[in-house]
Design a protein around this motif. Structure first.
Motif, mmCIF file in Angstrom:
data_model
loop_
_atom_site.group_PDB
_atom_site.id
_atom_site.type_symbol
_atom_site.label_atom_id
_atom_site.label_comp_id
_atom_site.label_asym_id
_atom_site.label_seq_id
_atom_site.Cartn_x
_atom_site.Cartn_y
_atom_site.Cartn_z
ATOM 1 N N CYS A 1 0.859 -1.258 0.058
ATOM 2 C CA CYS A 1 -0.084 -0.027 0.062
ATOM 3 C C CYS A 1 0.893 1.098 0.016
ATOM 4 O O CYS A 1 1.773 1.386 0.796
ATOM 5 C CB CYS A 1 -0.882 0.128 1.172
ATOM 6 S SG CYS A 1 -1.706 1.418 1.257
ATOM 7 N N PHE B 1 0.204 3.970 1.063
ATOM 8 C CA PHE B 1 -0.003 5.081 2.002
ATOM 9 C C PHE B 1 0.480 4.339 3.444
ATOM 10 O O PHE B 1 1.080 5.122 4.076
ATOM 11 C CB PHE B 1 -1.724 5.171 1.993
ATOM 12 C CG PHE B 1 -2.132 6.046 1.135
ATOM 13 C CD1 PHE B 1 -2.404 7.435 1.148
ATOM 14 C CD2 PHE B 1 -2.408 5.653 -0.228
ATOM 15 C CE1 PHE B 1 -2.866 8.160 -0.068
ATOM 16 C CE2 PHE B 1 -2.859 6.400 -1.140
ATOM 17 C CZ PHE B 1 -2.965 7.759 -1.128
ATOM 18 N N CYS B 2 0.060 3.210 3.751
ATOM 19 C CA CYS B 2 0.484 2.816 5.052
ATOM 20 C C CYS B 2 1.602 1.762 4.932
ATOM 21 O O CYS B 2 2.298 1.457 5.820
ATOM 22 C CB CYS B 2 -0.710 1.966 5.681
ATOM 23 S SG CYS B 2 -1.337 0.428 4.936
ATOM 24 N N CYS C 1 -4.775 0.239 0.067
ATOM 25 C CA CYS C 1 -5.614 -0.869 0.501
ATOM 26 C C CYS C 1 -6.750 -0.372 1.010
ATOM 27 O O CYS C 1 -7.152 0.892 1.417
ATOM 28 C CB CYS C 1 -4.793 -1.601 1.775
ATOM 29 S SG CYS C 1 -4.542 -0.690 3.371
ATOM 30 N N CYS D 1 -6.809 1.727 4.245
ATOM 31 C CA CYS D 1 -6.487 3.374 3.773
ATOM 32 C C CYS D 1 -7.752 3.989 3.078
ATOM 33 O O CYS D 1 -7.929 5.323 3.684
ATOM 34 C CB CYS D 1 -5.351 3.491 3.018
ATOM 35 S SG CYS D 1 -3.737 3.083 3.978
HETATM 36 ZN ZN LIG Z 1 -2.896 1.105 3.462
#
Ligand SMILES: [Zn+2]
Length: 70
Positions: free
Chosen positions: A11, A13-14, A34, A37
């Motif tokens: 992912c 983002f995370c 994901c 997120c």
């Molecule tokens: Zn994520």
């Protein structure tokens, strides 16, 4: 040559790997996100949309600042 890569996507983002975060959604430019997120971002947008008062993060009065008093 088939380089059998066992989906090592993460992912964007995370940073969670796909086998942990579940199926990732692919965006343009190779970005992935994901489900967790997506939910988190939506919740954040929701909170900002309904936040009382001016947004402390940035200037809000920049859209229509101009000659508007006719
Ligand atoms: Zn994520």
């Amino acid at each position: 040559m088939s380089q059998h890569t066992p989906s090592r996507r993460r992912c964007s983002f995370c940073g969670a790997p796909e086998h942990q975060a579940g199926p990732l959604r692919q965006g343009t430019g190779g970005a992935t996100i994901c489900d967790a997120c997506v939910v988190r971002l939506f919740a954040e947008l929701d909170r900002q949309a309904f936040a009382p008062g001016p947004n402390p993060k940035g200037n809000t009065a920049t859209l229509h600042s101009g000659s508007d008093d006719a």
